[in-house]
Scaffold this motif. Structure first.
Motif, PDB file in Angstrom:
ATOM      1  N   GLY A  61       0.800  -1.213   0.000  1.00  0.00           N
ATOM      2  CA  GLY A  61       0.000   0.000   0.000  1.00  0.00           C
ATOM      3  C   GLY A  61       0.834   1.264   0.000  1.00  0.00           C
ATOM      4  O   GLY A  61       0.291   2.369   0.128  1.00  0.00           O
ATOM      5  N   ASN A  62       2.158   1.121  -0.155  1.00  0.00           N
ATOM      6  CA  ASN A  62       3.023   2.294  -0.222  1.00  0.00           C
ATOM      7  C   ASN A  62       2.824   3.009  -1.559  1.00  0.00           C
ATOM      8  O   ASN A  62       2.573   2.374  -2.581  1.00  0.00           O
ATOM      9  N   VAL A  63       2.959   4.322  -1.533  1.00  0.00           N
ATOM     10  CA  VAL A  63       2.681   5.162  -2.699  1.00  0.00           C
ATOM     11  C   VAL A  63       3.992   5.632  -3.312  1.00  0.00           C
ATOM     12  O   VAL A  63       4.784   6.301  -2.642  1.00  0.00           O
ATOM     13  N   ILE A  64       4.225   5.285  -4.579  1.00  0.00           N
ATOM     14  CA  ILE A  64       5.452   5.686  -5.263  1.00  0.00           C
ATOM     15  C   ILE A  64       5.133   6.794  -6.250  1.00  0.00           C
ATOM     16  O   ILE A  64       4.187   6.683  -7.038  1.00  0.00           O
TER      17      ILE A  64
ATOM     18  N   ASP B  92       3.616   1.820  15.218  1.00  0.00           N
ATOM     19  CA  ASP B  92       2.364   1.521  14.523  1.00  0.00           C
ATOM     20  C   ASP B  92       1.796   2.783  13.869  1.00  0.00           C
ATOM     21  O   ASP B  92       1.589   3.811  14.520  1.00  0.00           O
ATOM     22  N   GLY B  93       1.562   2.683  12.590  1.00  0.00           N
ATOM     23  CA  GLY B  93       0.983   3.805  11.865  1.00  0.00           C
ATOM     24  C   GLY B  93       1.931   4.948  11.606  1.00  0.00           C
ATOM     25  O   GLY B  93       1.499   6.034  11.217  1.00  0.00           O
TER      26      GLY B  93
ATOM     27  N   SER C  69       3.263  -1.461   7.247  1.00  0.00           N
ATOM     28  CA  SER C  69       1.829  -1.397   6.955  1.00  0.00           C
ATOM     29  C   SER C  69       1.304  -2.745   6.487  1.00  0.00           C
ATOM     30  O   SER C  69       2.042  -3.592   6.002  1.00  0.00           O
ATOM     31  N   ASN C  70       0.002  -2.932   6.636  1.00  0.00           N
ATOM     32  CA  ASN C  70      -0.682  -4.129   6.154  1.00  0.00           C
ATOM     33  C   ASN C  70      -2.022  -3.697   5.569  1.00  0.00           C
ATOM     34  O   ASN C  70      -2.976  -3.435   6.302  1.00  0.00           O
ATOM     35  N   PRO C  71      -2.108  -3.584   4.232  1.00  0.00           N
ATOM     36  CA  PRO C  71      -3.334  -3.080   3.610  1.00  0.00           C
ATOM     37  C   PRO C  71      -4.579  -3.892   3.934  1.00  0.00           C
ATOM     38  O   PRO C  71      -5.694  -3.363   3.865  1.00  0.00           O
ATOM     39  N   THR C  72      -4.420  -5.174   4.282  1.00  0.00           N
ATOM     40  CA  THR C  72      -5.587  -6.015   4.550  1.00  0.00           C
ATOM     41  C   THR C  72      -6.118  -5.857   5.967  1.00  0.00           C
ATOM     42  O   THR C  72      -7.197  -6.341   6.275  1.00  0.00           O
ATOM     43  N   SER C  73      -5.376  -5.177   6.840  1.00  0.00           N
ATOM     44  CA  SER C  73      -5.847  -5.008   8.218  1.00  0.00           C
ATOM     45  C   SER C  73      -5.914  -3.528   8.590  1.00  0.00           C
ATOM     46  O   SER C  73      -6.968  -2.904   8.527  1.00  0.00           O
ATOM     47  N   VAL C  74      -4.767  -2.938   8.942  1.00  0.00           N
ATOM     48  CA  VAL C  74      -4.773  -1.540   9.386  1.00  0.00           C
ATOM     49  C   VAL C  74      -4.761  -0.558   8.229  1.00  0.00           C
ATOM     50  O   VAL C  74      -5.023   0.628   8.401  1.00  0.00           O
TER      51      VAL C  74
ATOM     52  N   ALA D 202      -1.654   4.317   0.772  1.00  0.00           N
ATOM     53  CA  ALA D 202      -2.613   4.718  -0.266  1.00  0.00           C
ATOM     54  C   ALA D 202      -3.998   4.946   0.308  1.00  0.00           C
ATOM     55  O   ALA D 202      -4.637   5.971   0.046  1.00  0.00           O
ATOM     56  N   SER D 203      -4.477   3.990   1.104  1.00  0.00           N
ATOM     57  CA  SER D 203      -5.830   4.117   1.647  1.00  0.00           C
ATOM     58  C   SER D 203      -5.892   5.134   2.787  1.00  0.00           C
ATOM     59  O   SER D 203      -6.842   5.914   2.878  1.00  0.00           O
TER      60      SER D 203
END
Length: 282
Positions: free
Chosen positions: A179-182, A231-232, A251-256, A260-261
């Motif tokens: 979920g990192n933004v490049i 965290d975060g 980060s973990n896009p499927t949980s926290v 990007a989100s």
């Protein structure tokens, strides 16, 4: 035998990847095939360009990179083979290669013209594999195509610098598995324009005034684990490809969620860097 890499948007569910590999082995039983990625978002040229740009350099010179994204032949989407930086690229002339040619001048480009000898509605399987096999056996590009000097350009791959060099305006070009933004802002451009000045990065409501070189640089390891802000943790850094990346530590896009989100950023969204002049700073 040269290495043949595959980068496609075929996914893993269908038969396409297996069929292409089977066709390569039919051409050359001793072929060496490496999957770079088959998880490019469908028809996402910028994703494909970013991934191939950052993967091909790890392969030995002479490697052949087959790119199967938006590869259907039509009057506006020709097929090309390119020799550049000692590597061969076989793909459609849809702009993907322009991200590489923005930094490196191609040694040779040909428009593939063997289609009249091949009946195909699956060009990666039929045409691209034939071309890759020809190159792997030591064949020249002129045999399978006519030399050309220009290729299509992808829009939005180059950041813009304003007239007084106080601002760089870039865009999101890729969102990775975490979920990192490049962005398309490279470190070389940043240092050339910034000249050591202080700066402020703006991405929607997020602001950063420091760019790290490692994810863990944002964490104060001198503090005991229970007191660290991990965290975060939001951060900006130069990623391994030396592009500006906005991230959430571990980060973990499927949980926290990922950057990007949590930052509300999507492909093509604007990221700006404003440089602070000496007079303003005080």
């Amino acid at each position: 035998m040269a290495i043949i890499t595959l980068t496609t948007d075929f996914g893993e569910k269908d038969h396409f990847v297996g069929a292409v590999k089977g066709a390569i082995y039919t051409e050359m039983e001793d072929a060496k095939i490496v999957d770079i990625s088959h998880s490019i978002s469908p028809f996402h040229l910028h994703e494909a360009a970013y991934i191939i740009q950052n993967a091909y350099k790890s392969f030995p010179p002479g490697s052949i990179h087959v790119i199967g994204v938006d590869s259907e032949l039509n009057p506006e989407n020709k097929h090309i083979a390119v020799l550049m930086d000692g590597h061969y690229f076989v793909c459609a002339d849809n702009g993907i290669i322009s991200m590489l040619t923005s930094e490196i001048r191609p040694e040779k480009i040909v428009e593939i013209n063997i289609h009249d000898r091949i009946i195909s509605n699956f060009p990666v399987l039929d045409v691209f594999v034939k071309v890759a096999g020809h190159i792997a056996r030591g064949g020249t590009l002129e045999v399978i195509g006519k030399p050309i000097s220009e290729i299509k350009e992808l829009t939005g791959i180059r950041p813009v610098v304003n007239n007084n060099e106080s601002q760089i305006i870039g865009n999101v070009i890729y969102i990775d598995n975490y979920g990192n933004v490049i962005s398309n802002i490279g470190r070389k451009l940043f240092e050339s324009v910034g000249k050591g000045r202080e700066f402020l990065i703006n991405a929607r409501s997020e602001k950063f005034n420091k760019i790290h070189t490692h994810y863990s640089d944002a964490i104060n390891f001198e503090q005991p684990p229970e007191k660290r802000e991990e965290d975060g943790k939001r951060l900006a850094l130069w990623n391994s490809s030396q592009f500006l990346e906005l991230a959430i530590y571990k980060s973990n896009p499927t949980s926290v969620g990922g950057a990007a989100s949590l930052f509300g950023l999507e492909f093509r969204d604007t990221i700006t860097i404003n440089f602070i002049s000496e007079g303003v700073k005080g």
